[in-house]
Design a protein around this motif. Structure first.
Motif, PDB file in Angstrom:
ATOM      1  N   UNK A   1       4.033  16.142  -2.871  1.00 20.73           N
ATOM      2  CA  UNK A   1       5.091  15.815  -3.835  1.00 20.73           C
ATOM      3  C   UNK A   1       6.380  15.426  -3.119  1.00 20.73           C
ATOM      4  N   UNK A   2       6.698  16.141  -2.063  1.00 18.94           N
ATOM      5  CA  UNK A   2       7.933  15.861  -1.329  1.00 18.94           C
ATOM      6  C   UNK A   2       7.825  14.565  -0.538  1.00 18.94           C
ATOM      7  N   UNK A   3       6.646  14.293   0.002  1.00 23.38           N
ATOM      8  CA  UNK A   3       6.480  13.152   0.893  1.00 23.38           C
ATOM      9  C   UNK A   3       6.414  11.816   0.161  1.00 23.38           C
ATOM     10  N   UNK A   4       5.873  11.793  -1.043  1.00 21.50           N
ATOM     11  CA  UNK A   4       5.636  10.525  -1.746  1.00 21.50           C
ATOM     12  C   UNK A   4       6.907   9.681  -1.898  1.00 21.50           C
ATOM     13  N   UNK A   5       8.001  10.222  -2.461  1.00 14.72           N
ATOM     14  CA  UNK A   5       9.207   9.372  -2.580  1.00 14.72           C
ATOM     15  C   UNK A   5       9.807   9.010  -1.228  1.00 14.72           C
ATOM     16  N   UNK A   6       9.668   9.877  -0.236  1.00 18.57           N
ATOM     17  CA  UNK A   6      10.209   9.585   1.088  1.00 18.57           C
ATOM     18  C   UNK A   6       9.436   8.455   1.773  1.00 18.57           C
TER      19      UNK A   6
ATOM     20  N   UNK B   1       0.821  -1.206   0.000  1.00 17.18           N
ATOM     21  CA  UNK B   1       0.000   0.000   0.000  1.00 17.18           C
ATOM     22  C   UNK B   1       0.854   1.255   0.000  1.00 17.18           C
ATOM     23  N   UNK B   2       1.887   1.279   0.823  1.00 16.63           N
ATOM     24  CA  UNK B   2       2.740   2.472   0.911  1.00 16.63           C
ATOM     25  C   UNK B   2       3.551   2.684  -0.367  1.00 16.63           C
ATOM     26  N   UNK B   3       3.850   1.598  -1.089  1.00 18.49           N
ATOM     27  CA  UNK B   3       4.598   1.739  -2.340  1.00 18.49           C
ATOM     28  C   UNK B   3       3.695   2.164  -3.491  1.00 18.49           C
TER      29      UNK B   3
ATOM     30  N   UNK C   1       7.938   6.007   0.192  1.00 21.64           N
ATOM     31  CA  UNK C   1       8.333   4.766  -0.477  1.00 21.64           C
ATOM     32  C   UNK C   1       9.672   4.257   0.038  1.00 21.64           C
ATOM     33  N   UNK C   2      10.566   5.165   0.345  1.00 22.21           N
ATOM     34  CA  UNK C   2      11.848   4.767   0.930  1.00 22.21           C
ATOM     35  C   UNK C   2      11.641   4.243   2.348  1.00 22.21           C
ATOM     36  N   UNK C   3      10.959   5.015   3.150  1.00 22.14           N
ATOM     37  CA  UNK C   3      10.822   4.733   4.584  1.00 22.14           C
ATOM     38  C   UNK C   3      10.146   3.393   4.852  1.00 22.14           C
ATOM     39  N   UNK C   4       9.124   3.056   4.050  1.00 23.31           N
ATOM     40  CA  UNK C   4       8.334   1.844   4.311  1.00 23.31           C
ATOM     41  C   UNK C   4       8.684   0.675   3.397  1.00 23.31           C
ATOM     42  N   UNK C   5       9.745   0.781   2.604  1.00 25.18           N
ATOM     43  CA  UNK C   5      10.022  -0.269   1.620  1.00 25.18           C
ATOM     44  C   UNK C   5      10.360  -1.608   2.272  1.00 25.18           C
ATOM     45  N   UNK C   6      10.810  -1.606   3.524  1.00 26.52           N
ATOM     46  CA  UNK C   6      11.140  -2.860   4.217  1.00 26.52           C
ATOM     47  C   UNK C   6      10.274  -3.059   5.457  1.00 26.52           C
ATOM     48  N   UNK C   7       9.108  -2.430   5.479  1.00 26.37           N
ATOM     49  CA  UNK C   7       8.252  -2.541   6.661  1.00 26.37           C
ATOM     50  C   UNK C   7       7.831  -3.987   6.918  1.00 26.37           C
ATOM     51  N   UNK C   8       7.755  -4.797   5.874  1.00 19.98           N
ATOM     52  CA  UNK C   8       7.366  -6.205   6.042  1.00 19.98           C
ATOM     53  C   UNK C   8       8.312  -6.944   6.985  1.00 19.98           C
TER      54      UNK C   8
END
Length: 217
Positions: free
Chosen positions: A118-123, A98-100, A125-132
Motif C-alpha cells: 500500500x505504501x509503495x504503490x503511490x511512491x 507498466x509502473x503506472x 508511480x511518482x518515482x517512475x512517472x518520467x522514466x521514459x
C-alpha cells in the motif's frame, strides 16, 4: 589512460548512485521511518531490473558506433544514434506505462507485506512517472562514450545525480505535502532535466559535427 577514461563514465554513474541512495535513505528515515526506507529499497531493485535491457542496448551499440566512426562512416553513426534513441524510447515508454498501471505486481516480486505494498504503490508511480525521459540520457551518453567524448558523458552523469537529485532530495520535502513524497519526486524531475540537457548537448555538438563531416565527404 584512454582505456581507463572510457570506463570512467560507468564508475561515475555507480558512485553517484551510491551517494544518492545514502542521501535518500537518510532523508526517508528522518521523514517517514523504516517503512519508506523499505519502499526505496524495493524501488531501487525494480529500477535495476527494468534498466538492465537499456544498459545492454547501450553496451552493444558502443562498439558498433565506434567502429563506424573510426571507418569514417559518419552517416551510419547518425543512423545508429537515431536507432538507439527510438529503441530505448519505445522500451522506456512501455516500462513507464507498466509502473503506472501495475505497480502492485512489481512490488509483489519482492514482498507480500500488505502495508508495504500500500505504501509503495503511490511512491512507485511518482518515482517512475518520467522514466521514459531516460531514453535520451542513455542515448546521449552512449553516443558520447562511443565516440570518445568522455568529458561530456562524465559531466552529464554527475549532473543528473549529483547536482540535480541530491539537492532536490533536501529541498522538495519543504515544498511538497506530505514531505516524504518530495524525496521520490526528486528522481523524475532529474530524469527530465538531466536527459534534456544531455541529449540537447549531444544534438548541438556531436550530431552537428557528424552532419558537417558527412557533407564535406
Amino acid at each position: 589512460g584512454k582505456t581507463v577514461s572510457l570506463g570512467l563514465t560507468g564508475f561515475t554513474v555507480s558512485l553517484t548512485n551510491c551517494a544518492v541512495t545514502m542521501v535518500c535513505n537518510a532523508e526517508l528515515l528522518r521523514l517517514g521511518g523504516d517503512m519508506y526506507v523499505s519502499v526505496m529499497t524495493v524501488i531501487s531493485s525494480i529500477r535495476e531490473i527494468i534498466q538492465t535491457p537499456v544498459n545492454g542496448i547501450s553496451s552493444g551499440a558502443q562498439p558498433v558506433l565506434g567502429y563506424n566512426y573510426g571507418a569514417g562512416e559518419r552517416q551510419r553513426v547518425r543512423k545508429g544514434i537515431a536507432c538507439i534513441t527510438w529503441m530505448v524510447l519505445a522500451y522506456t515508454i512501455a516500462v513507464s506505462a507498466l509502473t503506472e498501471l501495475c505497480p502492485q505486481l512489481l512490488v509483489r516480486l519482492f514482498s507480500s507485506d500488505a502495508q508495504l505494498i500500500r505504501t509503495a504503490v503511490p511512491m512507485i508511480r511518482i518515482y517512475f512517472c518520467a522514466f521514459f525521459a531516460m531514453a535520451f540520457q542513455i542515448s546521449g551518453q552512449c553516443s558520447f562514450v562511443s565516440l570518445g567524448r568522455v568529458r561530456y558523458a562524465v559531466t552529464f552523469s554527475i549532473l543528473r545525480k549529483g547536482i540535480i537529485v541530491i539537492p532536490l532530495v533536501f529541498l522538495l520535502p519543504h515544498w511538497i505535502v506530505p514531505a516524504v513524497t518530495g524525496v521520490f519526486w526528486a528522481e523524475p524531475i532529474s530524469d527530465v532535466l538531466g536527459s534534456a540537457a544531455c541529449y540537447t548537448t549531444m544534438m548541438l555538438t556531436l550530431w552537428r559535427e557528424l552532419g558537417r563531416a558527412e557533407e564535406l565527404r
